[in-house]
Design an enzyme around this catalytic site. Structure first.
Site, PDB file in Angstrom:
ATOM      1  N   LYS A 202      -9.118  -9.718  -4.098  1.00 16.05           N
ATOM      2  CA  LYS A 202     -10.101 -10.284  -3.173  1.00 16.05           C
ATOM      3  C   LYS A 202     -11.339 -10.768  -3.925  1.00 16.05           C
ATOM      4  CE  LYS A 202     -10.762  -8.589   0.969  1.00 16.05           C
ATOM      5  NZ  LYS A 202     -11.173  -7.746   2.123  1.00 16.05           N
ATOM      6  N   GLU A 208      -8.204  -3.412 -12.992  1.00 18.86           N
ATOM      7  CA  GLU A 208      -6.801  -3.310 -13.398  1.00 18.86           C
ATOM      8  C   GLU A 208      -6.090  -4.652 -13.243  1.00 18.86           C
ATOM      9  OE1 GLU A 208      -7.623   0.694 -11.192  1.00 18.86           O
ATOM     10  OE2 GLU A 208      -8.314  -1.388 -11.119  1.00 18.86           O
ATOM     11  N   GLY A 260      -7.520  -4.368   2.359  1.00 20.12           N
ATOM     12  CA  GLY A 260      -6.394  -4.523   1.436  1.00 20.12           C
ATOM     13  C   GLY A 260      -5.116  -3.899   1.933  1.00 20.12           C
ATOM     14  N   ARG A 261      -5.200  -2.705   2.506  1.00 19.59           N
ATOM     15  CA  ARG A 261      -3.980  -2.017   2.925  1.00 19.59           C
ATOM     16  C   ARG A 261      -3.378  -2.602   4.201  1.00 19.59           C
ATOM     17  NH1 ARG A 261      -8.531   0.678   3.188  1.00 19.59           N
ATOM     18  NH2 ARG A 261      -9.240   1.850   5.013  1.00 19.59           N
ATOM     19  N   GLU A 346      -5.734   6.579   2.794  1.00 17.97           N
ATOM     20  CA  GLU A 346      -6.946   5.874   2.395  1.00 17.97           C
ATOM     21  C   GLU A 346      -7.800   5.578   3.619  1.00 17.97           C
ATOM     22  OE1 GLU A 346      -7.399   3.119  -1.152  1.00 17.97           O
ATOM     23  OE2 GLU A 346      -7.261   1.667   0.483  1.00 17.97           O
ATOM     24  N   HIS A 377      18.916  16.520  -0.331  1.00 22.74           N
ATOM     25  CA  HIS A 377      19.301  17.286  -1.512  1.00 22.74           C
ATOM     26  C   HIS A 377      18.105  17.564  -2.419  1.00 22.74           C
ATOM     27  CE1 HIS A 377      23.640  16.852  -0.705  1.00 22.74           C
ATOM     28  NE2 HIS A 377      23.273  15.712  -0.154  1.00 22.74           N
ATOM     29  N   LYS A 496     -13.664   4.547  -9.994  1.00 20.92           N
ATOM     30  CA  LYS A 496     -13.529   3.306 -10.755  1.00 20.92           C
ATOM     31  C   LYS A 496     -14.748   3.070 -11.641  1.00 20.92           C
ATOM     32  CE  LYS A 496     -10.709   0.857  -7.309  1.00 20.92           C
ATOM     33  NZ  LYS A 496     -10.683  -0.311  -6.396  1.00 20.92           N
TER      34      LYS A 496
END
Length: 533
Positions: A202, A208, A260-261, A346, A377, A496
């Site tokens: 954005k 990153e 964002g999510r 979040e 399992h 961050k």
């Protein structure tokens, strides 16, 4: 604007607390024995979905009191504010309008801007898929690399994986972590002459993402490829994107009113359109839109996201069950639990309410999961005989994409697990162990473990859109009723900033003041760090 009442101080919360004391030791097996038609009251049939919530520790009174709670907290007012674009993200002074991204009926105030972007996505993805948009070497693209992190990675990655049966010839790869070992392994498989890179950020400053974008840019330059033809961007920061070497016509917009999510429905989903074709991307949007309509219009007792959110609050805030697990019986939904973790945790991992007071009740639940039957399992032993109670969402599909008798075996496990969690292996619900079985005491389990069951006709782009929107709206309802702000994530940002200063210390080999543990770890990292470049 939102009501800012403390939910634990409401009349309905007090009624729920008193009702909990009546229900806490009630066994679901008894509820089913007392009412052979229990399923009729506790399921919702909507379009190609059946949601069975009968296997929960609830009765008629529970559901009525939970709905009373939603009404006392004025949930209808909150839903209206969400869809009307009010500034419900008050801490950041933003609307929350991811629902507008899939508004094909043109009701939203921002429709024109979104329609234009969707048209651009269609035109671009069609050209790439048909081989009309070509590389520096005048070759059609064969590989797409999506560079992003968080919602710019988890959402589109999950959808591309989930719709694998609809994939075209393009190979799509997702890069999020700044782990060079993994990136180097990918680069060895790619041909720079036929690789298209999508940088999704954005601000176009996400550390990153930009570090990884620079790596791919340098890789392309090293192989004599024109960056302007091989890299496109999804961003609000056109200036930074153009300075990076991306042509203006290849920059797709993002908006402040989309977190964002919740952004896979926007231009962030261009990797989806490229992978499965724009028509299927549009079906995904239409599926979500149909769930938006259900969420807005249906009464709370028959409203899928609302019922699921109320059940979650019932267990989290009264029974003290702090985690929820999601088990899809479809291998294509491998990434679905990880996607839900960001959407829910979040959003609702908050300890301050909307009136700026510390909360005196539990908020966000811990969400996790894995696909069935693999999970059976791995950790189902804890579900059946462990000391913790973990409500389960089972998700299964009636019809597979490729017909096979094996699907019946998969779904037999799907049905068996929820039944076993309900009934256990005691009393009248299973065969009594043999008296001469010395291990009989270890083989019984009590059941009475709650679950919801989603039975969906088929995993298609449209049904996937509906499913994702269900959990988005469930998350909103939880946050609204907990009186917290679900749409900021300030807790992530401090780490961050701290990482930036620590990186400088590592590069300068000069450690500043930290706690003794962090100092010890940094000293040993620098001592044994051996660069082999």
């Amino acid at each position: 604007m939102f009501v800012k009442d403390n939910p634990s101080g409401t009349v309905s919360w007090e009624h729920l607390r008193n009702h909990f004391f009546e229900m806490q030791y009630v066994k679901m097996q008894e509820l089913f024995n007392e009412d052979k038609d229990r399923i009729k009251k506790f399921h919702i049939r909507w379009k190609d979905f059946i949601v069975d919530f009968s296997k929960n520790r609830i009765n008629d009174t529970t559901l009525r009191l939970l709905v009373d709670f939603a009404n006392e907290m004025k949930l209808s007012q909150g839903i209206e504010a969400l869809f009307n674009g009010e500034l419900i993200n008050e801490t950041e002074k933003r609307s929350v309008l991811h629902t507008a991204l899939r508004d094909t009926k043109n009701k939203s105030a921002v429709t024109e801007e979104i329609k234009e972007t969707l048209f651009r996505i269609k035109m671009f993805s069609d050209k790439v898929i048909k081989g009309e948009y070509r590389s520096t070497s005048d070759k059609p693209f064969t590989d797409i690399v999506n560079v992003g992190i968080g919602g710019s990675d988890l959402g589109p990655k999950m959808v591309v994986e989930a719709l694998g049966n609809y994939r075209n010839h393009l190979k799509t790869h997702f890069v999020s972590n700044i782990d060079f070992d993994a990136i180097d392994e990918l680069l060895k498989k790619l041909n720079p002459e036929t690789t298209l890179v999508i940088v999704v950020s954005k601000s176009f400053t996400t550390k990153e993402t930009i570090e990884n974008a620079i790596l791919f840019k340098n890789w392309l330059i090293e192989h004599k490829q024109d960056v302007s033809k091989h890299i496109i961007a999804v961003s609000t920061n056109n200036n930074e994107a153009q300075a990076f070497g991306i042509q203006e016509q290849n920059i797709f917009p993002m908006w402040d009113f989309v977190g964002g999510r919740f952004s896979l429905w926007s231009a962030v989903g261009i990797s989806i359109a490229l992978s499965v074709g724009y028509a299927h991307f549009e079906d995904l949007l239409k599926g979500a839109e149909s769930m938006d309509e259900h969420f807005k219009q249906e009464s709370f007792d028959k409203n899928i996201p609302v019922v699921l959110a109320l059940l979650s609050i019932w267990y989290n805030n009264f029974f003290g069950f702090e985690t929820e697990v999601v088990i899809p019986y479809a291998n294509k939904l491998t990434d679905f639990p990880a996607y839900l973790q960001q959407v829910t945790m979040e959003s609702n991992g908050k300890n301050i309410d909307r009136a700026q007071n510390p909360v005196n009740y539990q908020t966000g639940t811990i969400v996790w999961g894995e696909i069935g039957t693999n999970s059976q399992h791995a950790f189902f032993q804890l579900f059946h005989q462990g000391t913790k109670i973990i409500p389960v969402d089972f998700i299964g599909f009636i019809n597979p994409f490729n017909e096979s008798d094996m699907h019946d075996l998969l779904m037999a496990n799907f049905f068996a697990q929820s039944e076993a969690l309900l009934n256990g292996k005691v009393g009248n619900y299973a065969e009594q162990p043999q008296e001469d079985d010395v291990n009989a005491v270890y083989k019984g389990f009590l059941g009475n473990r709650p679950s919801n069951t989603f039975l969906i006709e088929k995993l298609t782009p449209e049904s996937l859109g509906k499913l994702l929107a269900i959990y988005e709206h469930k998350t909103f309802v939880q946050g609204y009723l907990w009186n917290i702000y679900s749409f900021d994530q300030f807790g992530v940002e401090y780490g961050k900033k701290l990482a930036e200063s620590i990186r400088e210390e590592i590069q300068n080999k000069h450690i500043k003041a930290h706690d003794c543990s962090t100092t010890f770890l940094l000293e040993n990292y620098l001592k044994y760090r051996k660069k082999t470049l």
